[in-house]
Design an enzyme around this catalytic site. Sequence first.
Site, PDB file in Angstrom:
ATOM      1  N   HIS A   1      42.860  51.343  37.239  1.00  7.27           N
ATOM      2  CA  HIS A   1      42.423  49.985  36.880  1.00  7.27           C
ATOM      3  C   HIS A   1      43.586  49.196  36.253  1.00  7.27           C
ATOM      4  O   HIS A   1      43.515  48.727  35.117  1.00  7.27           O
ATOM      5  CB  HIS A   1      41.240  50.040  35.909  1.00  7.27           C
ATOM      6  CG  HIS A   1      40.372  48.818  35.976  1.00  7.27           C
ATOM      7  ND1 HIS A   1      39.007  48.867  35.877  1.00  7.27           N
ATOM      8  CD2 HIS A   1      40.673  47.501  36.146  1.00  7.27           C
ATOM      9  CE1 HIS A   1      38.506  47.653  35.967  1.00  7.27           C
ATOM     10  NE2 HIS A   1      39.498  46.810  36.132  1.00  7.27           N
ATOM     11  N   LEU A   2      44.632  49.020  37.050  1.00  9.33           N
ATOM     12  CA  LEU A   2      45.865  48.389  36.560  1.00  9.33           C
ATOM     13  C   LEU A   2      46.050  46.962  37.049  1.00  9.33           C
ATOM     14  O   LEU A   2      47.110  46.371  36.841  1.00  9.33           O
ATOM     15  CB  LEU A   2      47.076  49.220  37.002  1.00  9.33           C
ATOM     16  CG  LEU A   2      47.160  50.659  36.483  1.00  9.33           C
ATOM     17  CD1 LEU A   2      48.422  51.330  37.019  1.00  9.33           C
ATOM     18  CD2 LEU A   2      47.146  50.687  34.962  1.00  9.33           C
ATOM     19  N   GLY A   3      45.038  46.375  37.691  1.00 10.91           N
ATOM     20  CA  GLY A   3      45.205  45.047  38.287  1.00 10.91           C
ATOM     21  C   GLY A   3      45.747  44.000  37.345  1.00 10.91           C
ATOM     22  O   GLY A   3      46.545  43.148  37.730  1.00 10.91           O
TER      23      GLY A   3
ATOM     24  N   ARG B   1      40.204  32.675  43.449  1.00  8.20           N
ATOM     25  CA  ARG B   1      41.602  32.490  43.035  1.00  8.20           C
ATOM     26  C   ARG B   1      42.484  33.644  43.490  1.00  8.20           C
ATOM     27  O   ARG B   1      43.570  33.442  44.044  1.00  8.20           O
ATOM     28  CB  ARG B   1      41.683  32.346  41.514  1.00  8.20           C
ATOM     29  CG  ARG B   1      41.110  31.067  40.961  1.00  8.20           C
ATOM     30  CD  ARG B   1      41.364  30.965  39.467  1.00  8.20           C
ATOM     31  NE  ARG B   1      40.803  32.100  38.750  1.00  8.20           N
ATOM     32  CZ  ARG B   1      39.566  32.146  38.269  1.00  8.20           C
ATOM     33  NH1 ARG B   1      38.756  31.112  38.421  1.00  8.20           N
ATOM     34  NH2 ARG B   1      39.117  33.204  37.621  1.00  8.20           N
ATOM     35  N   ILE B   2      42.040  34.878  43.254  1.00  9.42           N
ATOM     36  CA  ILE B   2      42.863  36.040  43.597  1.00  9.42           C
ATOM     37  C   ILE B   2      42.944  36.206  45.105  1.00  9.42           C
ATOM     38  O   ILE B   2      44.020  36.477  45.655  1.00  9.42           O
ATOM     39  CB  ILE B   2      42.303  37.303  42.917  1.00  9.42           C
ATOM     40  CG1 ILE B   2      42.413  37.171  41.394  1.00  9.42           C
ATOM     41  CG2 ILE B   2      43.058  38.552  43.386  1.00  9.42           C
ATOM     42  CD1 ILE B   2      41.715  38.266  40.610  1.00  9.42           C
TER      43      ILE B   2
ATOM     44  N   GLU C   1      34.196  54.872  35.631  1.00 14.08           N
ATOM     45  CA  GLU C   1      35.551  55.069  35.112  1.00 14.08           C
ATOM     46  C   GLU C   1      35.482  55.687  33.714  1.00 14.08           C
ATOM     47  O   GLU C   1      34.564  55.354  32.948  1.00 14.08           O
ATOM     48  CB  GLU C   1      36.294  53.731  35.063  1.00 14.08           C
ATOM     49  CG  GLU C   1      36.485  53.112  36.449  1.00 14.08           C
ATOM     50  CD  GLU C   1      37.218  51.772  36.416  1.00 14.08           C
ATOM     51  OE1 GLU C   1      37.604  51.324  35.319  1.00 14.08           O
ATOM     52  OE2 GLU C   1      37.416  51.173  37.487  1.00 14.08           O
TER      53      GLU C   1
ATOM     54  N   ALA D   1      39.328  44.920  43.020  1.00 17.88           N
ATOM     55  CA  ALA D   1      38.416  43.906  42.477  1.00 17.88           C
ATOM     56  C   ALA D   1      37.441  44.524  41.491  1.00 17.88           C
ATOM     57  O   ALA D   1      37.611  44.421  40.273  1.00 17.88           O
ATOM     58  CB  ALA D   1      37.672  43.213  43.615  1.00 17.88           C
ATOM     59  N   ARG D   2      36.373  45.153  42.003  1.00 20.15           N
ATOM     60  CA  ARG D   2      35.333  45.734  41.166  1.00 20.15           C
ATOM     61  C   ARG D   2      34.863  47.038  41.782  1.00 20.15           C
ATOM     62  O   ARG D   2      34.629  47.129  42.988  1.00 20.15           O
ATOM     63  CB  ARG D   2      34.125  44.784  41.036  1.00 20.15           C
ATOM     64  CG  ARG D   2      34.389  43.524  40.235  1.00 20.15           C
ATOM     65  CD  ARG D   2      34.507  43.816  38.748  1.00 20.15           C
ATOM     66  NE  ARG D   2      34.645  42.599  37.955  1.00 20.15           N
ATOM     67  CZ  ARG D   2      35.802  42.021  37.658  1.00 20.15           C
ATOM     68  NH1 ARG D   2      36.929  42.531  38.144  1.00 20.15           N
ATOM     69  NH2 ARG D   2      35.843  40.927  36.915  1.00 20.15           N
TER      70      ARG D   2
ATOM     71  N   ASP E   1      41.971  50.751  43.026  1.00 17.90           N
ATOM     72  CA  ASP E   1      42.327  50.541  41.624  1.00 17.90           C
ATOM     73  C   ASP E   1      41.099  50.538  40.719  1.00 17.90           C
ATOM     74  O   ASP E   1      41.233  50.662  39.508  1.00 17.90           O
ATOM     75  CB  ASP E   1      43.073  49.207  41.465  1.00 17.90           C
ATOM     76  CG  ASP E   1      43.554  48.961  40.041  1.00 17.90           C
ATOM     77  OD1 ASP E   1      44.192  49.872  39.472  1.00 17.90           O
ATOM     78  OD2 ASP E   1      43.280  47.878  39.494  1.00 17.90           O
TER      79      ASP E   1
END
Length: 528
Positions: free
Chosen positions: A280-282, A152-153, A262, A232-233, A257
């Site tokens: 990590h602001l996605g 989807r993304i 983390e 993504a990851r 990101d």
Amino acid sequence: MVSKVLISDPLSEEGIYPLRQNEELEVVIDVNNSPEDLANKIIDYDALIVRSQTQVTRALIERAKNLKIIGRAGVGVDNIDLDAATEHGIIVVNAPDGNTNSAAEHTIAMLMALARKIPQAFRSIQNGQWDRKSFIGVELKNKTLGIIGLGRIGVEVAHRAKGQRMNVIAYDPFLTEEKAKKLGIDFGSVEDVLRVADFITVHTPLLKETRHLLDDKAFQLMKENVRIINCARGGIIDEEALYNAIVAGKVAGAALDVFEMEPFLDHKLLSLPQVIATPHLGASTVEAQESVAVDVSKDVISFFKGEAVVNPVNLPSMSKEALAKVAPFFDLAEKLGVFLSRLQNIPMLEINIHYAGELANYDVRPLTRNTVKGLLKRNLGTHVNDVNAKLLADQFGIKVNEHKTTTSKGFLNLMTVEIITDKGNRRIAGTLLNGLGPRIVKVDDYVVDVIPTGHLLFIKHRDQPGAIGRVGTLLAEEQVNIATMQVGRDAAGGDAVMMITVDNHVEPKEVERLKKLSDIYDVKVIAL
């Protein structure tokens, strides 16, 4: 009767408004609990809604005597023990679409900031400098964006990149030429994407196969001055390899990101002026936070109304009678799918599942879901489950067909799974032997008798004297112990297969040695 809902992580107040408006629900917001505190409180609640902070462990679920539904306001459910929830009859729902737009926009924002060196230029101004020469960027127009992972993304990123008049090439295990044409993009292998892209963005789940997908070898394949984006990851990119590639001048810059560990604050990557990063602001937009909370809230309300939920993650309850008929085949169904996915890693167009014998009289839809889950698991990992497997297959344009017949060709029950691809068809068949458990009884046209468990080697070879001995000798040299071996052939001197069960995982270097043996066509490692 009023049902009690506990929200244990911060959520958008607008997002939980539907819950507050429902007179049949009592909503309690109680965040920042220790595991011990939450374990003591959960006993009183019928529903639990979390984001990523609360760890919904087996121990917590076993304490939750009244819990009926768990809502995850977001996509990932890594913090929820799905097996424990299913075992205790607790349905889990999530919000898979709520942050798609947010994540795609953040990816494009990072891409543009990287191309034009915007964060670096702003820091320069903050330091009292007016330095235009040091921050000359590059345009996106006519550049090639490589997308690895077109879910989807990834699709939304592709649409936005086309709007910037970029060329787009993508790799996804489920991407076909027809789908690529509809999107107006090119497609190829991972290596194709790495070789031609000016910018590369990754949008895959973090799986065994995708961990450190971008490593030293991958960076060597890339163009000079390539730029990398990861929203993504963490873990898809080998951060040490990325650092070395930037220092060596191969990579012109990176926008990150997400990270392997983390919070990510003291890694040497952050010391490089070519790197920009966000914490990590996605999914961190007002709209996304509200959307995921609304989606989960609506599903919780539907559940307590006795209506179907939209985004179930685990398998809904079946009647005990129906479950008793098909439950013994659950493991076999999934393993047939997993096995077949390892034989053919190209996009599937169609899946045909044939049920023969007594199975033809049962409701086999749960077995179909399990089989499709096994087929998709290689590329989607925990993102695919018993409930969403067929939905994901539909989204990827894979047609799933069930066929039934009471004729079972010598078996009381027989499951045959066939995948259809542009490169041909592959099949596998399995059964349950009374008192002996599951067996794989046929692979393509080869008759075998294999227990589907542990570490397997599937070896295609020419039926010649010494072929089996050479394989055995090589595995002995590598200290790989053979537990069982099955062979099958189409004719003397023709094509043949070996199915070897070994005691431990066979490493890639050992596979390469096997492939170099005379008369060996192909070697597949299959973990069941």
